[in-house]
Design a protein around this motif. Structure first.
Motif, PDB file in Angstrom:
ATOM      1  N   MET A 256       0.822  -1.207   0.000  1.00 36.43           N
ATOM      2  CA  MET A 256       0.000   0.000   0.000  1.00 36.43           C
ATOM      3  C   MET A 256       0.862   1.265   0.000  1.00 36.43           C
ATOM      4  O   MET A 256       0.635   2.191  -0.783  1.00 36.43           O
ATOM      5  N   PHE A 257       1.877   1.299   0.852  1.00 38.77           N
ATOM      6  CA  PHE A 257       2.713   2.494   0.949  1.00 38.77           C
ATOM      7  C   PHE A 257       3.543   2.686  -0.315  1.00 38.77           C
ATOM      8  O   PHE A 257       3.753   3.820  -0.762  1.00 38.77           O
ATOM      9  N   ASN A 258       4.024   1.594  -0.891  1.00 40.13           N
ATOM     10  CA  ASN A 258       4.752   1.713  -2.157  1.00 40.13           C
ATOM     11  C   ASN A 258       3.844   2.246  -3.257  1.00 40.13           C
ATOM     12  O   ASN A 258       4.283   3.030  -4.113  1.00 40.13           O
ATOM     13  N   TYR A 259       2.591   1.838  -3.248  1.00 41.39           N
ATOM     14  CA  TYR A 259       1.628   2.324  -4.241  1.00 41.39           C
ATOM     15  C   TYR A 259       1.504   3.844  -4.164  1.00 41.39           C
ATOM     16  O   TYR A 259       1.585   4.545  -5.191  1.00 41.39           O
ATOM     17  N   TYR A 260       1.307   4.362  -2.953  1.00 43.77           N
ATOM     18  CA  TYR A 260       1.141   5.812  -2.815  1.00 43.77           C
ATOM     19  C   TYR A 260       2.456   6.568  -2.972  1.00 43.77           C
ATOM     20  O   TYR A 260       2.465   7.732  -3.363  1.00 43.77           O
ATOM     21  N   SER A 261       3.567   5.884  -2.692  1.00 40.42           N
ATOM     22  CA  SER A 261       4.862   6.503  -2.929  1.00 40.42           C
ATOM     23  C   SER A 261       5.110   6.659  -4.423  1.00 40.42           C
ATOM     24  O   SER A 261       5.542   7.726  -4.901  1.00 40.42           O
ATOM     25  N   GLU A 262       4.829   5.604  -5.183  1.00 38.91           N
ATOM     26  CA  GLU A 262       5.008   5.664  -6.641  1.00 38.91           C
ATOM     27  C   GLU A 262       4.048   6.656  -7.290  1.00 38.91           C
ATOM     28  O   GLU A 262       4.376   7.255  -8.322  1.00 38.91           O
ATOM     29  N   ALA A 263       2.884   6.850  -6.667  1.00 34.73           N
ATOM     30  CA  ALA A 263       1.923   7.825  -7.194  1.00 34.73           C
ATOM     31  C   ALA A 263       2.286   9.253  -6.817  1.00 34.73           C
ATOM     32  O   ALA A 263       1.664  10.204  -7.299  1.00 34.73           O
ATOM     33  N   GLY A 264       3.311   9.407  -5.948  1.00 33.09           N
ATOM     34  CA  GLY A 264       3.735  10.738  -5.536  1.00 33.09           C
ATOM     35  C   GLY A 264       2.915  11.334  -4.415  1.00 33.09           C
ATOM     36  O   GLY A 264       3.068  12.511  -4.083  1.00 33.09           O
ATOM     37  N   TRP A 265       2.073  10.521  -3.784  1.00 31.16           N
ATOM     38  CA  TRP A 265       1.226  11.037  -2.711  1.00 31.16           C
ATOM     39  C   TRP A 265       1.967  11.125  -1.385  1.00 31.16           C
ATOM     40  O   TRP A 265       1.590  11.900  -0.512  1.00 31.16           O
ATOM     41  N   ILE A 266       2.985  10.288  -1.198  1.00 26.93           N
ATOM     42  CA  ILE A 266       3.794  10.367   0.015  1.00 26.93           C
ATOM     43  C   ILE A 266       5.261  10.443  -0.380  1.00 26.93           C
ATOM     44  O   ILE A 266       5.677   9.930  -1.411  1.00 26.93           O
ATOM     45  N   LYS A 267       6.031  11.127   0.441  1.00 26.61           N
ATOM     46  CA  LYS A 267       7.466  11.286   0.219  1.00 26.61           C
ATOM     47  C   LYS A 267       8.224  10.550   1.318  1.00 26.61           C
ATOM     48  O   LYS A 267       7.695  10.289   2.384  1.00 26.61           O
ATOM     49  N   GLY A 268       9.465  10.258   1.056  1.00 29.14           N
ATOM     50  CA  GLY A 268      10.292   9.642   2.082  1.00 29.14           C
ATOM     51  C   GLY A 268      10.427   8.145   1.899  1.00 29.14           C
ATOM     52  O   GLY A 268       9.900   7.540   0.964  1.00 29.14           O
TER      53      GLY A 268
END
Length: 576
Positions: A256-268
Motif C-alpha cells: 500500500m505504501f509503495n503504491y502511494y509513494s510511486e503515485a507521488g502522494w507520500i514522500k520519504g
C-alpha cells in the motif's frame, strides 16, 4: 450520479461499504482469499476481533459476494481480486440479511422497542429487495407483521416454501449489550440475555431460519450468555485459518505504501515509515498456530498514519489516533478497572510491569464469571489489550502487542500511583527536558526515584526489581521527547530501558539513554552489591555495542546509566 474516477486510488479512511469502496476507486487490501476458508469451516460461524480491525468492511465484502441481487456487479466488484479468479459455488447465491447492532441505542426503558424497530426495518427492507425471489405481496405481508421476531420467522417460513437460500450477517452483535453492561450493570444485562429477554428470543430464530450465519463482535461474553456456550455457531476466533483475515500484514502495508509513494502522494523512505509504525500498530496474533506467520497491524491505525503522510508530509503528531481513546474508555469501564478486587488489579499491574502474562485462552464465559483469572485475562485478549506472543508449556503467553496498547496500561498504573500520591507532572517534565537537551540525567533519575520512595511510604508496594521497573516505565511514559522501550533486545540481552529520541517531533533532543536498574534486598551484603554492580556494567556495555543502536539514536549522544536500588531507595547511580 457516479462521480468521475481518479487515476490514483483514494485512501479508504473510514470507508466500510465495500461496494462504494470498489466502485469509487478506493484502495482495497484484498481479503477475498479467506472466503473459501469460511465456507469450509461451518455454516454457522462466530468470530471475535478487537475494534478497528476492519470487521465491518469484511462483512460488507461478504454480503456483496453472496448477494444474489449483486450478480450483475460481480466482475466490477471482484474481477481483479483473488476471488474473481477463484469463485466458489456459492457466489451470488443467497438472499442476505445484514444486521448491524451498533445502530441500536436509546434509553434503557426504550431499548426493547428500539431493537425491535431496527430489526423490523431491516426485515422490511429485505422483503422489498428480494420480493422477486418469493411472491408478489411478500413485502406487504412483511410490513404487516407486528414484531421483529415475527418478521424473521416469516422470512424463514417463506424461504423454505419458495426454496430461497438465506444468509444472515450480524455485525457488532454485542455492541448495545456491552453498553448496557457498561452503563446499567449486570442485573439489567442479565434480563436482556437470559430467560425471556427480547435479545435472547431473537437469537433463537437465527439458526432455525437461515442456511448460513456469520456473527462478529468484540467479546464472547454476550454469546455465552445468550446461548449457553455457542450452540448457535462455531467459534473460529482462534483458528489459524483466519488469523490474518482482519488487520494488515506487513506485506499488505508495504504494498500500500509503495503504491502511494510511486503515485507521488507520500514522500520519504517507505521502509523507515514501516519501522516507525511497527512499535505502535503491529504485533497482533490471534491463533497459536499463527505464531510463525507475519504479525498483523491494526488496519485503522495504519490508515490514520498514512492519511497524515498524505495530508501533511509526515507522520502524525500523536502516533495513537485520538479517536481510539473512546474505545479504551469503554473497555476500561466494562472490566471496571477502578472497582476490581486486588487480585484482578494485580493482573493489570503484572502485565504493565513485565509486559506479558501466562494464561489459558477461554473461548467463552458469562458476564457473571468475568472476574475469574483465565476469563479476565482472556477478556483483555479479546479487546486487543493482549495478543498471543508464544507458549509456556500448556498455557499461552499473552503479551502487550505494541506501544499503543502499552500506553493504556501505563495510564492505569499512573492512575493508581496518582491515587496514592499526586504525580508531580511539572517536575517530571522539567527533569526530562534537562536530560533531553543538556544530557544531565541526574535530576530525572533522582526525581522518579524520590517519587517511587514517597509513593511506597504512603502505601507499601511490593519491593522488587519488577515493581521498580513498572514504576519507572509508567513515569517515563509521561515524557514527550522519548519513546520508552522497556526490555529492548540488544546484543543477545534485554536492556531495562532505552529512551528512544523522537527527533521528528522534537529535533532539539540531543541525548539518548540506556538505563539499567538493579534491585538489592535490604539485607544484601556489600559484597553482593559489588557483584551485582559489576554484572550491570558488563551488561550495559555489551548492549551499547549493538549496531542498531546507532540507527535508533541518530545524531544524539548515547548515555549508559546504571542505577542500583536497595529496597525502595536509590543507593547508587553512575554513567559509564
Amino acid at each position: 450520479m457516479t462521480p468521475p474516477l481518479q487515476t490514483t486510488k483514494q485512501l479508504p479512511l473510514g470507508i466500510s461499504d465495500f461496494s462504494r469502496l470498489r466502485e469509487q476507486n478506493y484502495y482495497y487490501v484484498d481479503k477475498t482469499m479467506f472466503i473459501p476458508r469460511l465456507e469450509m469451516t461451518s455454516s454457522y460461524l462466530f468470530l471475535v476481533r478487537p475494534r478497528r480491525f476492519g470487521k465491518s468492511l469484511l462483512l460488507s465484502m461478504l454480503k456483496a459476494y453472496y448477494d444474489v441481487n449483486m450478480k450483475d456487479r460481480f466482475d466490477k466488484l471482484f474481477g481483479d481480486l483473488w476471488i474473481g479468479s477463484h469463485p466458489t459455488a456459492y457466489r451470488n447465491y443467497y438472499a442476505v440479511l445484514h444486521l448491524d447492532f451498533s445502530l441500536v441505542f436509546g434509553p434503557i426503558d426504550e431499548l426493547a422497542d428500539s431493537f425491535d424497530s431496527y430489526c423490523g426495518m431491516e426485515c422490511d427492507s429485505f422483503a422489498q429487495q428480494y420480493e422477486h425471489l418469493f411472491y408478489d405481496g411478500f413485502y406487504k405481508d412483511m410490513k404487516e407483521a407486528s414484531t421483529a421476531g415475527g418478521k424473521l420467522n416469516l422470512i424463514g417460513r417463506k424461504a423454505k416454501m419458495y426454496h430461497v437460500p438465506l444468509y444472515l450477517i450480524v455485525d457488532e452483535y454485542d455492541n448495545f449489550t456491552n453498553t448496557v453492561l457498561n452503563q446499567h450493570g449486570e442485573d439489567i444485562y442479565h434480563g436482556l440475555t437470559h430467560g425471556e429477554g427480547f435479545y435472547r428470543d431473537i437469537f433463537k430464530s437465527f439458526k432455525a431460519n437461515f442456511e448460513r450465519v456469520l456473527m462478529l463482535g468484540v467479546s464472547p461474553v454476550t454469546m455465552d450468555d445468550l446461548t449457553s456456550g455457542y450452540n448457535i455457531a462455531t467459534n473460529i476466533t482462534a483458528d489459524a485459518a483466519v488469523n490474518q483475515m482482519l488487520g494488515f500484514s506487513e506485506d499488505d502495508v508495504r504494498e500500500m505504501f509503495n503504491y502511494y509513494s510511486e503515485a507521488g502522494w507520500i514522500k520519504g523512505d517507505v521502509e523507515a515509515m514501516i519501522e516507525e509504525m511497527k512499535p505502535w500498530y503491529d504485533n497482533y496474533c490471534f491463533a497459536k498456530e499463527g505464531l510463525s506467520e507475519s504479525r498483523m497491524f491494526n488496519s485503522d491505525m495504519v490508515l490514520y498514519y498514512l492519511g497524515s503522510q498524505v495530508r501533511n508530509g509526515h507522520s502524525p503528531d500523536e502516533m495513537v489516533n485520538p479517536n481510539t481513546r473512546t474505545d479504551y474508555q469503554k473497555m476500561k469501564k466494562l472490566i471496571q478497572i477502578d472497582k476490581l478486587e486486588p487480585e484482578r488489579k494485580s493482573i493489570i499491574y503484572q502485565i504493565a510491569e513485565q509486559g506479558y502474562i501466562d494464561s489459558h485462552l477461554m473461548p467463552y464465559f458469562p458476564a457473571s464469571e468475568m472476574v475469574k483469572f483465565d476469563n479476565f485475562v482472556s477478556l483483555l485478549y479479546y479487546y486487543g489489550m493482549l495478543t498471543i506472543t508464544g507458549t509456556n508449556g500448556f498455557t499461552l503467553r499473552l503479551g502487550i502487542p505494541n506501544n499503543n496498547v502499552r500506553k493504556q496500561y501505563y495510564g492505569y498504573l499512573l492512575e493508581e500511583y496518582d491515587r496514592i500520591r499526586t504525580v508531580n507532572h511539572w517536575q517530571i517534565d522539567k527533569a526530562f527536558q534537562q536530560a533531553a537537551v543538556s544530557g544531565d540525567w541526574h535530576p530525572l533519575l533522582q526525581t522518579v526515584s524520590d517519587e517511587y520512595e514517597k509513593t511506597c511510604a504512603v502505601r507499601c508496594l511490593i519491593e522488587g526489581e519488577r515493581n521498580i521497573q513498572g514504576f519507572f516505565t509508567a513515569y517515563f511514559s509521561l515524557c514527550p521527547y522519548y519513546l520508552t522501550a522497556p526490555e529492548l533486545e540488544l546484543s543477545h540481552g534485554y536492556c531495562d530501558f532505552f529512551l528512544l529520541p523522537d527527533l521528528r517531533r522534537y529535533p532539539m533532543v540531543a541525548h539518548s539513554f540506556i538505563i539499567e536498574l538493579k534491585y538489592l534486598k535490604q539485607e544484601a551484603t556489600a559484597e553482593e552489591a559489588e557483584v551485582q554492580w559489576a554484572e550491570a556494567k558488563e551488561q550495559i556495555t555489551r548492549y551499547a555495542t549493538d549496531e542498531k543502536l546507532r540507527l535508533l539514536c541518530g545524531p544524539t549522544q548515547l548515555h549508559l546509566v546504571v542505577a542500583q536500588f536497595r529496597g525502595h531507595q536509590l543507593a547508587r547511580s553512575e554513567e559509564l
